[in-house]
Scaffold this motif. Sequence first.
Motif, PDB file in Angstrom:
ATOM      1  N   ASN A  79      88.695  15.494  11.094  1.00 33.06           N
ATOM      2  CA  ASN A  79      87.415  15.028  11.616  1.00 33.06           C
ATOM      3  C   ASN A  79      87.670  13.980  12.687  1.00 33.06           C
ATOM      4  OD1 ASN A  79      85.828  16.594   9.876  1.00 33.06           O
ATOM      5  ND2 ASN A  79      86.079  15.098   8.227  1.00 33.06           N
ATOM      6  N   ARG A  84      79.029  19.748  25.686  1.00 30.53           N
ATOM      7  CA  ARG A  84      79.822  19.785  24.452  1.00 30.53           C
ATOM      8  C   ARG A  84      80.893  20.871  24.526  1.00 30.53           C
ATOM      9  NH1 ARG A  84      74.729  19.394  21.902  1.00 30.53           N
ATOM     10  NH2 ARG A  84      74.899  21.501  21.037  1.00 30.53           N
ATOM     11  N   GLU A  85      80.524  22.031  25.052  1.00 32.82           N
ATOM     12  CA  GLU A  85      81.481  23.131  25.170  1.00 32.82           C
ATOM     13  C   GLU A  85      82.629  22.755  26.105  1.00 32.82           C
ATOM     14  OE1 GLU A  85      83.121  26.810  24.357  1.00 32.82           O
ATOM     15  OE2 GLU A  85      81.410  25.798  23.415  1.00 32.82           O
ATOM     16  N   LEU A 111      85.075  20.468  24.276  1.00 31.80           N
ATOM     17  CA  LEU A 111      85.930  21.205  23.343  1.00 31.80           C
ATOM     18  C   LEU A 111      87.041  21.946  24.074  1.00 31.80           C
ATOM     19  CD1 LEU A 111      83.454  22.695  20.706  1.00 31.80           C
ATOM     20  CD2 LEU A 111      84.859  20.645  20.538  1.00 31.80           C
ATOM     21  N   LYS A 112      86.724  22.532  25.224  1.00 32.73           N
ATOM     22  CA  LYS A 112      87.747  23.240  25.994  1.00 32.73           C
ATOM     23  C   LYS A 112      88.821  22.284  26.490  1.00 32.73           C
ATOM     24  CE  LYS A 112      84.947  27.158  27.576  1.00 32.73           C
ATOM     25  NZ  LYS A 112      84.381  27.855  28.759  1.00 32.73           N
ATOM     26  N   THR A 159      91.039  25.749  15.784  1.00 35.34           N
ATOM     27  CA  THR A 159      89.627  26.054  15.995  1.00 35.34           C
ATOM     28  C   THR A 159      88.858  24.745  16.067  1.00 35.34           C
ATOM     29  OG1 THR A 159      89.797  28.151  14.796  1.00 35.34           O
ATOM     30  CG2 THR A 159      87.587  27.225  15.084  1.00 35.34           C
ATOM     31  N   LEU A 160      88.135  24.546  17.159  1.00 38.68           N
ATOM     32  CA  LEU A 160      87.380  23.315  17.362  1.00 38.68           C
ATOM     33  C   LEU A 160      85.889  23.619  17.311  1.00 38.68           C
ATOM     34  CD1 LEU A 160      89.417  21.845  20.370  1.00 38.68           C
ATOM     35  CD2 LEU A 160      89.588  21.171  17.978  1.00 38.68           C
ATOM     36  N   ARG A 161      85.157  22.770  16.631  1.00 36.97           N
ATOM     37  CA  ARG A 161      83.703  22.925  16.604  1.00 36.97           C
ATOM     38  C   ARG A 161      83.070  21.575  16.308  1.00 36.97           C
ATOM     39  NH1 ARG A 161      81.555  22.920  11.488  1.00 36.97           N
ATOM     40  NH2 ARG A 161      83.029  23.149   9.758  1.00 36.97           N
ATOM     41  N   TRP A 162      81.802  21.467  16.657  1.00 39.16           N
ATOM     42  CA  TRP A 162      81.044  20.262  16.354  1.00 39.16           C
ATOM     43  C   TRP A 162      80.453  20.385  14.956  1.00 39.16           C
ATOM     44  CZ3 TRP A 162      81.413  16.267  19.625  1.00 39.16           C
ATOM     45  CH2 TRP A 162      81.791  16.528  20.941  1.00 39.16           C
ATOM     46  N   SER A 163      80.698  19.412  14.112  1.00 36.85           N
ATOM     47  CA  SER A 163      80.133  19.448  12.765  1.00 36.85           C
ATOM     48  C   SER A 163      78.660  19.056  12.774  1.00 36.85           C
ATOM     49  CB  SER A 163      80.912  18.515  11.829  1.00 36.85           C
ATOM     50  OG  SER A 163      80.855  17.175  12.299  1.00 36.85           O
ATOM     51  N   GLN A 164      78.246  18.350  13.819  1.00 35.76           N
ATOM     52  CA  GLN A 164      76.841  17.991  13.967  1.00 35.76           C
ATOM     53  C   GLN A 164      76.557  17.726  15.442  1.00 35.76           C
ATOM     54  OE1 GLN A 164      76.442  14.515  11.533  1.00 35.76           O
ATOM     55  NE2 GLN A 164      77.318  13.140  13.036  1.00 35.76           N
ATOM     56  N   THR A 165      75.303  17.792  15.808  1.00 32.46           N
ATOM     57  CA  THR A 165      74.924  17.537  17.196  1.00 32.46           C
ATOM     58  C   THR A 165      75.036  16.041  17.486  1.00 32.46           C
ATOM     59  OG1 THR A 165      73.384  19.398  17.164  1.00 32.46           O
ATOM     60  CG2 THR A 165      73.103  17.759  18.913  1.00 32.46           C
TER      61      THR A 165
END
Length: 289
Positions: free
Chosen positions: A229, A244-245, A248-249, A264-270
Amino acid sequence: MLKVYRVNRVTITNRPTHGWRINGAVIRIGNFLDIYNNTVCATISTLADGATDTFSCGGMKGRYMIVHIPGDQKILSLSEIGVYGYLAGNMAVDGAATQSSTFMSWFAEKAIDSNRGLQKNTSCSSTLNETNPWWRLDLRDVYKIRKVVVTNRNDCCPEQINGAEIRIGNSLENNGNDNPICAVIPAISAGESYNYSCGGMEGRYVNLIIPGDMKILTLCPVLKRSFVNMQFNSRVDLTDPSAREKVLKQLGSVLADKGFKNVTLRWSQTPKRVIQKVNADKSHCGNGK
């Protein structure tokens, strides 16, 4: 060594003259710059002039390999050093697997291919229904094994693994099934992985065998996942999906450059937009009114 490795062995070649100076040298492996915090692999009692010797480190884990001679008025001279091992992690994936028989395309190597098969007819190994079915992993070298992780099948019949023996050793007599026992598996729930402590048992071969008649041995690979996290501040408006994208890139590119490619990357919340107010200093210098 720039990265953390499991070191199998270290080779030392002594200088061609005055070789006695190396007597008492200590080989250490570890992750600390303070050499005495690292673990001793071996002590060189004596090594003839120009001779080469190999010292087994049994898969010790570390980024640094140190050779030092304790004491005063010492000179350390080395002609050549070799360090042999592999990146720390799952030793099984670099081994060679075989089994007593094979059911259809459920080959032995599928138990270690890191592609966890939890659905029907996917990547697990399986023997035929037979007497004393076994599966063996050749680690290609002798290691001290702390634990073995076993993953059970998830499609059906999880009870088939019950009573399986984990054996570790260097003998291929009886296909390796006479080596010392690390553990006996009473049961593993469907699709679950379980760790069995082997307390540093030494061996090149890891066997699983189910004693008895009309038995089937099925093994699935262990899926290793790590979750990290991260929380950070940004001047970019991260409430914007395109922003946001892009972040991540950029982060993925940095991680790839560091050698972390299967991420693998992602947002856990906005993210929330917070505007920080800067309080102006209204005080005056000097004695002005």
